[in-house]
Design a protein around this motif. Structure first.
Motif, short mmCIF file in Angstrom:
data_model
loop_
_atom_site.label_atom_id
_atom_site.label_comp_id
_atom_site.label_asym_id
_atom_site.label_seq_id
_atom_site.Cartn_x
_atom_site.Cartn_y
_atom_site.Cartn_z
N GLU A 128 0.83 -1.20 0.00
CA GLU A 128 0.00 0.00 0.00
C GLU A 128 0.87 1.25 0.00
O GLU A 128 1.66 1.48 0.92
N VAL A 129 0.70 2.05 -1.04
CA VAL A 129 1.39 3.35 -1.11
C VAL A 129 0.40 4.50 -1.22
O VAL A 129 0.76 5.65 -0.99
N THR A 130 -0.83 4.17 -1.60
CA THR A 130 -1.93 5.13 -1.58
C THR A 130 -3.18 4.37 -1.16
O THR A 130 -3.23 3.14 -1.21
N ALA A 131 -4.20 5.11 -0.78
CA ALA A 131 -5.52 4.53 -0.52
C ALA A 131 -6.55 5.48 -1.12
O ALA A 131 -6.41 6.70 -1.05
N GLY A 132 -7.58 4.90 -1.72
CA GLY A 132 -8.60 5.71 -2.36
C GLY A 132 -8.22 6.13 -3.75
O GLY A 132 -7.26 5.63 -4.34
N CYS A 133 -8.98 7.07 -4.30
CA CYS A 133 -8.85 7.48 -5.70
C CYS A 133 -8.79 9.00 -5.80
O CYS A 133 -9.58 9.70 -5.14
N PRO B 174 2.59 7.41 4.30
CA PRO B 174 3.90 7.96 4.70
C PRO B 174 5.02 7.01 4.29
O PRO B 174 4.86 5.78 4.34
N LEU B 175 6.15 7.55 3.90
CA LEU B 175 7.27 6.71 3.48
C LEU B 175 7.72 5.78 4.60
O LEU B 175 8.16 4.65 4.33
N GLU B 176 7.60 6.22 5.86
CA GLU B 176 8.01 5.34 6.96
C GLU B 176 7.10 4.11 7.07
O GLU B 176 7.56 3.03 7.42
N ASP B 177 5.80 4.26 6.73
CA ASP B 177 4.90 3.11 6.72
C ASP B 177 5.26 2.16 5.58
O ASP B 177 5.24 0.93 5.74
#
Length: 299
Positions: free
Chosen positions: A20-25, A47-50
């Protein structure tokens, strides 16, 4: 792993690492779509840390599975390819640090995500490992694209996917059977085949329109502004698309929205596929097909 809401992926990404790097549209305006209705926001970047923490967790898990290597990552979210090129490159570097054997990175993408990137940026992303995007073009019927608020037209599909071809980034298309509405499906299929036949999609995957009460399209139907195709019409539409595609590609209908699943290589298996579709059209009744559509409570 940080996963938000329902995680969607194409059937052919089943063996990929889902990151996951984004969620939603970012668009969130298509009248038929309810895929991200369970999220309390339209779009969010991870976030990059996630992302780094998830890569570390996944890497440790795969190391415990001795002899198992993962060579492909699929970035989740409706359109992660919207991210700026420098952020996508940074994500690719994080993936390779955790998985040195990683070969390619794919994601869902909108046509408009491509247009924001220069030719040099697309070439750089291909060098970073981005390859095998999945693009929900839905159709090349401009009337349907306008009505459904897709945010682009057929000419944009041609222009932007031609740029992907030149950058060496492979891609697959999702086609939404039924998007043109009652009485217009076969014309929409012909328009789509004409556009696709000028490009180089490695796969064209057909999904069947399934309309849910919480969609804006459902409200359009209640107002009498749009009418759904019958289920038999939808199979005639698929047949028209297959008959008119003039490029070597894989044609597939593998998602849950399809009562009958199929996969074949074109043009080699065209007649076999047409014969199967003729069998469905001639021998499976509208009532049976409609019962299946009504059983699809969630895609």
């Amino acid at each position: 792993m940080h996963y938000t809401g329902t995680i969607w992926r194409p059937p052919y990404e089943a063996s990929s690492l889902l990151l996951e790097v984004t969620a939603g549209c970012t668009h969130h305006k298509c009248k038929f779509c309810t895929l991200y209705a369970d999220l309390p926001f339209s779009f969010r970047m991870s976030p990059l840390e996630d992302i780094a923490a998830d890569i570390k967790e996944a890497s440790e898990m795969y190391r415990r599975l001795q002899g198992h290597q993962i060579t492909r990552t699929f970035l989740t979210g409706a359109n992660p390819f919207v991210l700026r090129s420098d952020r996508l490159t940074e994500i690719a570097n994080l993936i390779r640090a955790g998985f040195p054997e990683m070969e390619t990175i794919g994601s869902f993408a909108r046509i408009t995500d491509i247009s924001t990137k220069s030719d040099a940026e697309l070439a750089g992303l291909r060098k970073a490992g981005y390859d095998g995007l999945t693009i929900g073009i839905e159709t090349a019927d401009d009337e349907a694209l306008r009505f459904m608020n897709k945010g682009y037209l057929a000419a944009d599909i041609l222009e932007q996917c031609g740029r992907l071809d030149r950058a060496g980034i492979r891609y697959s298309f999702f086609y939404l059977t039924g998007i043109s509405g009652a009485g217009r499906g076969e014309a929409g299929a012909k328009a789509t085949a004409a556009v696709c036949s000028q490009l180089h999609p490695t796969l064209i995957g057909a999904n069947m329109m399934t309309i849910y009460p919480d969609s804006e399209l459902y409200q359009e139907i209640q107002r009498g502004a749009w009418a759904e195709e019958s289920e038999t019409e939808k199979y005639k539409e698929v047949r028209t698309l297959v008959e008119n595609l003039n490029i070597p590609t894989v044609f597939a209908a593998l998602g849950a929205s399809n009562a009958f699943q199929m996969q074949a290589k074109l043009p080699r298996d065209r007649q076999k596929l047409l014969d199967f579709l003729d069998h469905v059209i001639e021998n499976v009744g509208e009532d049976e097909l409609r019962r299946y559509r009504e059983s699809v409570h969630h895609l």
